[in-house]
Design a protein around this motif. Structure first.
Motif, PDB file in Angstrom:
ATOM      1  N   ARG A 116      38.512  -9.169   9.465  1.00  0.00           N
ATOM      2  CA  ARG A 116      39.909  -8.910  10.039  1.00  0.00           C
ATOM      3  C   ARG A 116      40.425  -7.833   9.235  1.00  0.00           C
ATOM      4  O   ARG A 116      39.911  -6.789   9.066  1.00  0.00           O
ATOM      5  N   HIS A 117      41.683  -7.996   8.822  1.00  0.00           N
ATOM      6  CA  HIS A 117      42.062  -7.073   7.574  1.00  0.00           C
ATOM      7  C   HIS A 117      42.210  -7.498   6.227  1.00  0.00           C
ATOM      8  O   HIS A 117      42.931  -8.690   6.075  1.00  0.00           O
ATOM      9  N   ALA A 118      41.417  -7.453   5.352  1.00  0.00           N
ATOM     10  CA  ALA A 118      41.260  -7.944   3.976  1.00  0.00           C
ATOM     11  C   ALA A 118      42.778  -7.336   3.367  1.00  0.00           C
ATOM     12  O   ALA A 118      43.302  -6.438   3.424  1.00  0.00           O
ATOM     13  N   PRO A 119      43.253  -8.350   2.435  1.00  0.00           N
ATOM     14  CA  PRO A 119      44.277  -7.975   1.866  1.00  0.00           C
ATOM     15  C   PRO A 119      44.208  -6.481   0.962  1.00  0.00           C
ATOM     16  O   PRO A 119      43.201  -6.392   0.582  1.00  0.00           O
ATOM     17  N   VAL A 120      45.199  -5.963   0.783  1.00  0.00           N
ATOM     18  CA  VAL A 120      45.278  -4.683   0.202  1.00  0.00           C
ATOM     19  C   VAL A 120      46.176  -4.790  -0.885  1.00  0.00           C
ATOM     20  O   VAL A 120      47.340  -5.157  -0.950  1.00  0.00           O
TER      21      VAL A 120
END
Length: 382
Positions: A116-120
């Motif tokens: 998905r979108h990994a934490p940044v």
């Protein structure tokens, strides 16, 4: 999860593709990103010695357009500070500003399937900034300057890569969120996620939780202005005739301050993406600058550091800067802290024409001279 990231408008926005499958960006979470497209803008000229560059880190919902490029250009978000003859003088300095990783103003990344979108994290944003500068041929920075969330990036840069710059100017920032800060962001996130158009972050580009995002912006905006500033602007004045869009006073009230907040919300949802806002807020909330090992002891010549805060800032007031000063002092680095008492605008004062701040930045940069001793390291990717 998608991030709607239209190309930023303006003839001066440039893009660079950084990293690759063989040389990915390894996020702090451990997820590799093989490709990052960065939107950035430059001002002035890089000198022959390549030592007159200043990197400006933008705040939470900012972008690369820090200042006007010419009279025909749209205003920048820090025109008071950056430009010809301004404290960050583009007649003498080469200024770079880039949209952060996770932002929605032209910087995008290819995310591995299934993540998905990994934490940044803030550290990941700084890693992208450093890679961009290396690709531009910047050997070392004269300074890193940032306010609010941009100041958090500057602090991260100072702690992990102190030899990258001669100096770091950090305005109205924090080393970690307080419980009060976390609470405001929790309410903002709830407003977005409880919007029926959020669809568990899987909304179509151009759609999404516009009402929830607008409410989140209203919540945040209250932390940007002081009580005195709101009272001076609006007090208990009524809404101007013609500004009520809905017939029910339950939906829209009678006061001018409500109209103002609605206007801020309307502007925000036109330019920002809800998933990006959630991603960046999470990075801000996880940030704890002094919790991880730092590299200050590796600096042969300690960089100069200046902290600046506003007494009426109820988001990141002087106590936040004082904490940074104490923890840097404990590590052997002196960081003078200037507390501005006369301005009662609140947190947003760092973006406005406040002479003590402008003078402080100008004086700080004048005092910085390129090091006569070559640094042990030059800018390089993480």
């Amino acid at each position: 999860m998608t991030i709607d990231c239209p190309a930023p408008v303006g003839p001066y926005v440039a893009h660079r593709h950084l990293f690759s499958a063989d040389h990915p960006l390894l996020l702090a979470s451990g997820v590799p990103l093989p490709r990052v497209r960065v939107a950035y803008e430059t001002y002035g000229e890089l000198n022959a010695a390549r030592d007159n560059a200043v990197f400006v880190c933008h705040a939470l919902t900012g972008d690369s357009h820090v200042a006007r490029h010419d009279r025909e250009d749209a205003p920048g978000w820090w025109d008071t500070l950056v430009g010809p003859g301004r404290p960050i003088d583009t007649d003498r300095l080469f200024v770079v500003c880039a949209n952060v990783l996770g932002g929605c103003a032209g910087t995008t990344a290819s995310w591995p399937a299934g993540t998905r979108h990994a934490p940044v994290d803030v550290a990941d944003m700084v890693a992208v900034h450093r890679e961009l500068l290396a690709s531009l041929g910047v050997h070392r920075l004269r300074a890193v300057v940032g306010g609010s969330f941009g100041g958090m990036q500057a602090l991260e840069w100072l702690l992990r890569h102190p030899t990258d710059a001669e100096g770091y100017f950090i305005v109205a920032a924090t080393s970690r969120q307080s419980a009060d800060n976390l609470a405001w962001n929790a309410i903002a996130r709830a407003a977005i996620r409880n919007d029926p158009e959020f669809h568990d972050s899987h909304y179509a580009p151009g759609g999404g939780p516009r009402c929830g995002l607008g409410t989140a912006r209203m919540i945040a905006h209250l932390t940007y202005l002081s009580e005195a500033s709101l009272h001076r602007k609006f007090a208990r004045e009524g809404r101007r005739p013609g500004t009520r869009r809905h017939p029910s006073p339950v939906v829209q009230g009678d006061f001018a301050v409500e109209s103002y907040l609605e206007h801020q919300a309307d502007k925000f949802v036109q330019r920002f993406d809800a998933n990006s806002y959630l991603l960046l807020m999470s990075a801000m909330d996880r940030f704890d600058a002094f919790a991880a090992p730092d590299a200050l002891a590796t600096a042969e010549v300690p960089p100069r550091v200046q902290l600046f805060s506003f007494a009426r800032d109820r988001l990141y007031g002087p106590d936040h800067s004082q904490r940074i000063r104490r923890l840097l002092a404990a590590r052997g680095l002196c960081a003078p802290h200037q507390r501005e008492e006369s301005c009662d605008i609140g947190h947003d004062a760092f973006l406005l024409d406040v002479p003590p701040l402008l003078d402080a930045v100008a004086g700080f940069l004048r005092a910085l001279e390129p090091s006569r001793t070559p640094p042990s390291r030059t800018l390089a990717p993480r």
